[in-house]
Design a protein around this motif. Sequence first.
Motif, PDB file in Angstrom:
ATOM      1  N   THR A 176      -1.562  -1.993  -4.642  1.00 19.80           N
ATOM      2  CA  THR A 176      -1.264  -1.016  -4.363  1.00 19.80           C
ATOM      3  C   THR A 176      -1.146   0.774  -3.892  1.00 19.80           C
ATOM      4  N   ALA A 177      -2.325  -0.007  -3.044  1.00 24.71           N
ATOM      5  CA  ALA A 177      -2.541   1.694  -2.125  1.00 24.71           C
ATOM      6  C   ALA A 177      -1.199   1.461  -0.988  1.00 24.71           C
ATOM      7  N   ARG A 178      -1.034   0.616  -0.448  1.00 25.64           N
ATOM      8  CA  ARG A 178       0.169  -0.018   0.522  1.00 25.64           C
ATOM      9  C   ARG A 178       1.376   0.859  -0.248  1.00 25.64           C
ATOM     10  N   ALA A 179       1.779   0.136  -0.813  1.00 24.00           N
ATOM     11  CA  ALA A 179       2.897   1.097  -1.544  1.00 24.00           C
ATOM     12  C   ALA A 179       3.204   2.508  -2.225  1.00 24.00           C
ATOM     13  N   TRP A 180       1.422   3.437  -2.460  1.00 22.78           N
ATOM     14  CA  TRP A 180       1.641   4.831  -2.617  1.00 22.78           C
ATOM     15  C   TRP A 180       1.587   5.549  -1.217  1.00 22.78           C
ATOM     16  N   LEU A 181       0.615   4.431  -0.237  1.00 25.45           N
ATOM     17  CA  LEU A 181       0.500   5.316   1.292  1.00 25.45           C
ATOM     18  C   LEU A 181       2.215   4.935   1.119  1.00 25.45           C
TER      19      LEU A 181
END
Length: 190
Positions: A176-181
């Motif tokens: 999720t964090a990779r997608a957001w970043l």
Amino acid sequence: MVPAGSKVTQLLVDWRQGNGEALNALIPLVYDELRRLAHNHLNRERSAHTLQSTALVNEAYMRLVRQDLAINSRAHFFAVSSHLMRQILVDHARQHRAAKRGDGIDKLTLNEAAALVPGKGNFDLLALDEALNELGQIDPQQARVVELRFFGGLSIEETAEVMGISQATVKRDWATARAWLHRELSSKTG
């Protein structure tokens, strides 16, 4: 014979309890791993970076001993050390940018850049730091997972141990964090 991880953990406990000699005994046991961490951080930096692995390890060590931290495991020690190295590099990038008065933006070349900004091997370290700080405001746990996995080089298992969460949660937060970043960095770089 005591396993190396157990010895490191015991020395960390002793250091936390005020035994200054424990830190002196700890450093030779962890120095090679700290240099590997520093090397990994510096490999992600622009090619003309002026810091070297030894200087980064030394600066991280100096910051580490000045702080009153409750470090309770080998993995946690390396996570904190990696975080300190990231802070040092961001501070260095800010100083470099200020010295150039904005002319030269520090670029960060990352092996995992495709996971954050597909098709772009270089991007601004300060933009990444800013995006990670923004993520930390939205979801501190996801930001910490990125910091430990991406900057700290910790495995899913080590990240779960340091954070006291399940491996499944680490995997979910990491994705999720990779997608957001990716979305944030893509929108900022054009």
